[in-house]
Write an enzyme that holds these catalytic residues in place. Structure first.
Site, PDB file in Angstrom:
ATOM      1  N   ASN A   7     -85.343 -25.620  39.576  1.00 53.10           N
ATOM      2  CA  ASN A   7     -85.115 -24.274  40.092  1.00 53.10           C
ATOM      3  C   ASN A   7     -86.154 -24.065  41.187  1.00 53.10           C
ATOM      4  O   ASN A   7     -87.320 -23.773  40.901  1.00 53.10           O
ATOM      5  CB  ASN A   7     -85.281 -23.270  38.943  1.00 53.10           C
ATOM      6  CG  ASN A   7     -85.112 -21.840  39.401  1.00 53.10           C
ATOM      7  OD1 ASN A   7     -84.908 -21.576  40.582  1.00 53.10           O
ATOM      8  ND2 ASN A   7     -85.208 -20.909  38.468  1.00 53.10           N
ATOM      9  N   ARG A  98     -80.478 -25.069  40.081  1.00 53.89           N
ATOM     10  CA  ARG A  98     -80.064 -23.673  40.085  1.00 53.89           C
ATOM     11  C   ARG A  98     -79.919 -23.260  41.551  1.00 53.89           C
ATOM     12  O   ARG A  98     -80.858 -23.414  42.342  1.00 53.89           O
ATOM     13  CB  ARG A  98     -81.122 -22.801  39.416  1.00 53.89           C
ATOM     14  CG  ARG A  98     -80.787 -21.351  39.523  1.00 53.89           C
ATOM     15  CD  ARG A  98     -81.811 -20.483  38.841  1.00 53.89           C
ATOM     16  NE  ARG A  98     -81.401 -19.100  38.894  1.00 53.89           N
ATOM     17  CZ  ARG A  98     -82.203 -18.101  39.249  1.00 53.89           C
ATOM     18  NH1 ARG A  98     -83.462 -18.324  39.544  1.00 53.89           N
ATOM     19  NH2 ARG A  98     -81.739 -16.872  39.275  1.00 53.89           N
ATOM     20  N   HIS A 188     -77.808 -13.720  37.796  1.00 50.56           N
ATOM     21  CA  HIS A 188     -78.175 -14.028  36.398  1.00 50.56           C
ATOM     22  C   HIS A 188     -76.978 -14.572  35.622  1.00 50.56           C
ATOM     23  O   HIS A 188     -76.965 -14.526  34.383  1.00 50.56           O
ATOM     24  CB  HIS A 188     -78.662 -12.773  35.636  1.00 50.56           C
ATOM     25  CG  HIS A 188     -80.059 -12.361  35.942  1.00 50.56           C
ATOM     26  ND1 HIS A 188     -80.484 -11.076  35.719  1.00 50.56           N
ATOM     27  CD2 HIS A 188     -81.119 -13.036  36.433  1.00 50.56           C
ATOM     28  CE1 HIS A 188     -81.768 -10.984  36.065  1.00 50.56           C
ATOM     29  NE2 HIS A 188     -82.164 -12.163  36.509  1.00 50.56           N
ATOM     30  N   ARG A 249     -88.122  -4.010  41.420  1.00 51.08           N
ATOM     31  CA  ARG A 249     -86.929  -3.531  42.140  1.00 51.08           C
ATOM     32  C   ARG A 249     -86.464  -2.191  41.581  1.00 51.08           C
ATOM     33  O   ARG A 249     -86.497  -1.965  40.373  1.00 51.08           O
ATOM     34  CB  ARG A 249     -85.781  -4.533  42.009  1.00 51.08           C
ATOM     35  CG  ARG A 249     -86.036  -5.845  42.683  1.00 51.08           C
ATOM     36  CD  ARG A 249     -84.759  -6.692  42.682  1.00 51.08           C
ATOM     37  NE  ARG A 249     -85.073  -8.076  43.000  1.00 51.08           N
ATOM     38  CZ  ARG A 249     -84.762  -9.106  42.222  1.00 51.08           C
ATOM     39  NH1 ARG A 249     -84.099  -8.906  41.088  1.00 51.08           N
ATOM     40  NH2 ARG A 249     -85.083 -10.325  42.567  1.00 51.08           N
ATOM     41  N   ARG A 293     -95.623  -5.976  29.411  1.00 46.94           N
ATOM     42  CA  ARG A 293     -96.621  -6.055  28.333  1.00 46.94           C
ATOM     43  C   ARG A 293     -97.826  -5.176  28.671  1.00 46.94           C
ATOM     44  O   ARG A 293     -98.304  -4.410  27.835  1.00 46.94           O
ATOM     45  CB  ARG A 293     -97.061  -7.512  28.190  1.00 46.94           C
ATOM     46  CG  ARG A 293     -97.403  -7.906  26.799  1.00 46.94           C
ATOM     47  CD  ARG A 293     -97.618  -9.384  26.725  1.00 46.94           C
ATOM     48  NE  ARG A 293     -97.230 -10.064  27.974  1.00 46.94           N
ATOM     49  CZ  ARG A 293     -97.114 -11.363  28.107  1.00 46.94           C
ATOM     50  NH1 ARG A 293     -97.353 -12.136  27.090  1.00 46.94           N
ATOM     51  NH2 ARG A 293     -96.768 -11.917  29.251  1.00 46.94           N
ATOM     52  N   GLU A 395     -81.217 -20.958  30.346  1.00 52.51           N
ATOM     53  CA  GLU A 395     -80.492 -21.317  31.566  1.00 52.51           C
ATOM     54  C   GLU A 395     -80.611 -22.803  31.869  1.00 52.51           C
ATOM     55  O   GLU A 395     -79.654 -23.434  32.314  1.00 52.51           O
ATOM     56  CB  GLU A 395     -81.040 -20.513  32.750  1.00 52.51           C
ATOM     57  CG  GLU A 395     -80.841 -19.014  32.571  1.00 52.51           C
ATOM     58  CD  GLU A 395     -81.585 -18.214  33.609  1.00 52.51           C
ATOM     59  OE1 GLU A 395     -81.140 -18.219  34.761  1.00 52.51           O
ATOM     60  OE2 GLU A 395     -82.600 -17.580  33.277  1.00 52.51           O
TER      61      GLU A 395
HETATM   62  P1  ADP Z   1     -88.507 -13.808  34.944  1.00 51.58           P
HETATM   63  O1  ADP Z   1     -87.433 -12.818  35.224  1.00 51.58           O
HETATM   64  O2  ADP Z   1     -89.538 -13.917  36.022  1.00 51.58           O
HETATM   65  O3  ADP Z   1     -88.007 -15.138  34.402  1.00 51.58           O
HETATM   66  P2  ADP Z   1     -89.320 -13.293  32.213  1.00 51.58           P
HETATM   67  O4  ADP Z   1     -87.944 -13.372  31.662  1.00 51.58           O
HETATM   68  O5  ADP Z   1     -90.301 -14.343  31.815  1.00 51.58           O
HETATM   69  O6  ADP Z   1     -89.339 -13.145  33.776  1.00 51.58           O
HETATM   70  O7  ADP Z   1     -89.903 -11.880  31.798  1.00 51.58           O
HETATM   71  C1  ADP Z   1     -91.147 -11.436  32.243  1.00 51.58           C
HETATM   72  C2  ADP Z   1     -91.394 -10.066  31.659  1.00 51.58           C
HETATM   73  O8  ADP Z   1     -91.390 -10.161  30.219  1.00 51.58           O
HETATM   74  C3  ADP Z   1     -92.751  -9.497  32.047  1.00 51.58           C
HETATM   75  O9  ADP Z   1     -92.601  -8.131  32.398  1.00 51.58           O
HETATM   76  C4  ADP Z   1     -93.538  -9.605  30.751  1.00 51.58           C
HETATM   77  O10 ADP Z   1     -94.518  -8.619  30.638  1.00 51.58           O
HETATM   78  C5  ADP Z   1     -92.458  -9.379  29.730  1.00 51.58           C
HETATM   79  N1  ADP Z   1     -92.915  -9.759  28.406  1.00 51.58           N
HETATM   80  C6  ADP Z   1     -93.255 -10.975  27.943  1.00 51.58           C
HETATM   81  N2  ADP Z   1     -93.725 -10.876  26.660  1.00 51.58           N
HETATM   82  C7  ADP Z   1     -93.691  -9.563  26.331  1.00 51.58           C
HETATM   83  C8  ADP Z   1     -94.038  -8.799  25.171  1.00 51.58           C
HETATM   84  N3  ADP Z   1     -94.526  -9.380  24.094  1.00 51.58           N
HETATM   85  N4  ADP Z   1     -93.842  -7.468  25.200  1.00 51.58           N
HETATM   86  C9  ADP Z   1     -93.353  -6.867  26.292  1.00 51.58           C
HETATM   87  N5  ADP Z   1     -93.011  -7.508  27.407  1.00 51.58           N
HETATM   88  C10 ADP Z   1     -93.174  -8.844  27.429  1.00 51.58           C
END
Ligand code: ADP
Length: 414
Positions: A7, A98, A188, A249, A293, A395
């Site tokens: 990717n 991807r 997605h 966004r 988080r 994915e």
């Molecule tokens: P991407 O779209 O870049 O692949 P991810 O699917 O990895 O991103 O998601 C990233 C998001 O997930 C971030 O906002 C991160 O803070 C959130 N995230 C990861 N673990 C937790 C958690 N335990 N609680 C809340 N949010 C989380």
């Protein structure tokens, strides 16, 4: 078949090495030999590798461009020290990429040839931030492995090619669609398809029977209405900017705001668009971060008002889309959560489900709290007529399987 999944982004490439074939697909026995990412390509790149045994290795290397990065990666993967068991470039049997935008012509995964490369190039106009990097990844792989190693393009838009006209057309003058292909494409798609497939597998339901709303909540966020295994509506549109509130966004806004913001703030249109893409969403509202988080910590531990507001708006928008897609589907079996936020935050899942009791959805809070860190399962209370599930997206696995299917001439599932 040993498949390298890539990717490629602007300065990053994420990768996995997956062993799969027809028997492994049928028995869910695919093996991931390693995965990781190379970041900050263009200078001293930072490389993170997660091995089969769960151990992580971090290293750096001077990688001036995508070609150097892919070359390094192929060298690493086939080095006996990597532990993959692959020892020569020829041990990489195929590569799955991807690719973000397949436009209207790519409705499923395809083997890359000159015509496909031209097609992806033609869609650069539709996805200028993504397709050029995806193309660079393909070209770099061709150079590193030679033309004899098959490469397959798996498009983020392809799963949504089943959207009916009334869902994909914007209510703007119709000739704009004919002249410029302005329509909802949705993104997605690989993730929504992966979630829907896995949901069917774990619940043992037939493809034709399943009606679900999938919520991919990561940094980018989108919702999808799936009936009979196919996408009938999705929240991202002509670009990934539309729909849900995301990390940076804005999601849905009034189109008239573009001109208004430009005039009031003395910005060009492209500056406004960039603001809507990279300075809005959770980051824009909170003024703090796009990381859910950290926002939850700010809201819960430090009572930060704007952090809480950002979370409120995020959850409210997601709930509105669930309601809209329940209407689009004429009712559903389940709402299915995935993505970094959807797979890890019981609090956000509960907040989105709050107020959906009228649909027959009741949250089992204990079950919800237990679903973190990649676990899959149901968290609606027993007997809920609308169920709620967490089904982690995969994915890369789907890209690997599609690559195997295309290369070996197997039929592709939808
Ligand atoms: P991407 O779209 O870049 O692949 P991810 O699917 O990895 O991103 O998601 C990233 C998001 O997930 C971030 O906002 C991160 O803070 C959130 N995230 C990861 N673990 C937790 C958690 N335990 N609680 C809340 N949010 C989380």
């Amino acid at each position: 078949m040993n498949i390298l999944v890539l990717n490629a982004g602007s300065a990053t490439v994420k990768f996995q090495v997956v062993v799969t074939d027809a028997d492994r697909i049928a028995g869910d026995q695919d093996v991931k030999l390693l995965r990781g990412q190379i970041e900050r390509i263009g200078g001293e790149a930072v490389i993170t590798i997660r091995n089969l045994d769960g151990s992580t290795r971090r290293t750096t290397a001077a990688l001036r461009d995508m070609r150097a990065a892919v070359d390094w990666l192929v060298g690493y993967v086939t080095d006996p020290e990597s532990g993959t068991g692959l020892t020569a470039r020829g041990d990489i049997h195929a590569v799955g990429h991807r690719v973000v935008h397949g436009g209207e012509q790519f409705r499923s995964s395809v083997r890359v040839d000159d015509a496909v490369l031209r097609g992806i190039e033609e869609n650069v106009e539709l996805a200028p931030l993504h397709n050029p990097h995806n193309l660079r990844g393909i070209e770099a792989t061709q150079r590193a492995l030679g033309a004899g190693v098959p490469q397959v393009a798996v498009f983020d838009t392809a799963f949504h090619h089943t959207l009916p006209e009334h869902a994909y057309l914007y209510a703007i003058p119709y000739p704009l669609y004919r002249r410029h292909k302005i329509r909802r494409y949705g993104f997605h798609g690989t993730s929504h398809r992966s979630i829907a497939y896995r949901f069917r597998k774990i619940t043992g339901r037939a493809r034709s029977d399943v009606r679900i709303v999938t919520l991919h909540l990561g940094n980018g966020c989108s919702a999808c209405a799936i009936r009979g295994g196919v996408s009938i509506d999705t929240s991202m549109g002509f670009t990934p900017l539309e729909g849900l509130v995301m990390g940076t966004r804005a999601g849905d806004i009034d189109a008239a705001l573009l001109d208004y913001i430009a005039a009031k703030e003395g910005l060009s249109m492209s500056q406004v668009e960039s603001m809507l893409n990279s300075q809005s969403g959770l980051l824009g509202i909170s003024g703090l971060t796009n990381d859910m988080r950290d926002l939850l910590a700010e809201a819960n531990e430090l009572q930060d008002r704007r952090a809480r507001l950002a979370i409120d708006i995020f959850c409210y928008r997601a709930r509105k889309y669930v309601g809209a897609y329940l209407a689009a589907l004429g009712g559903a079996d389940a709402v299915v959560f995935a993505g970094g936020v959807g797979e890890n935050s019981a609090e956000i899942r509960a907040r989105i489900c709050e107020g959906l009791e009228w649909t027959g959805l009741r949250v089992d809070h204990e079950a919800n709290a237990a679903l973190v860190g990649g676990r899959e399962g149901r968290f609606s209370a027993h007997g809920s007529s609308l169920e709620a599930w967490v089904v982690p997206t995969d994915e890369e696995l789907l890209i690997a399987r599609d690559t195997y299917r295309v290369v070996s001439g197997m039929a592709l599932p939808g």
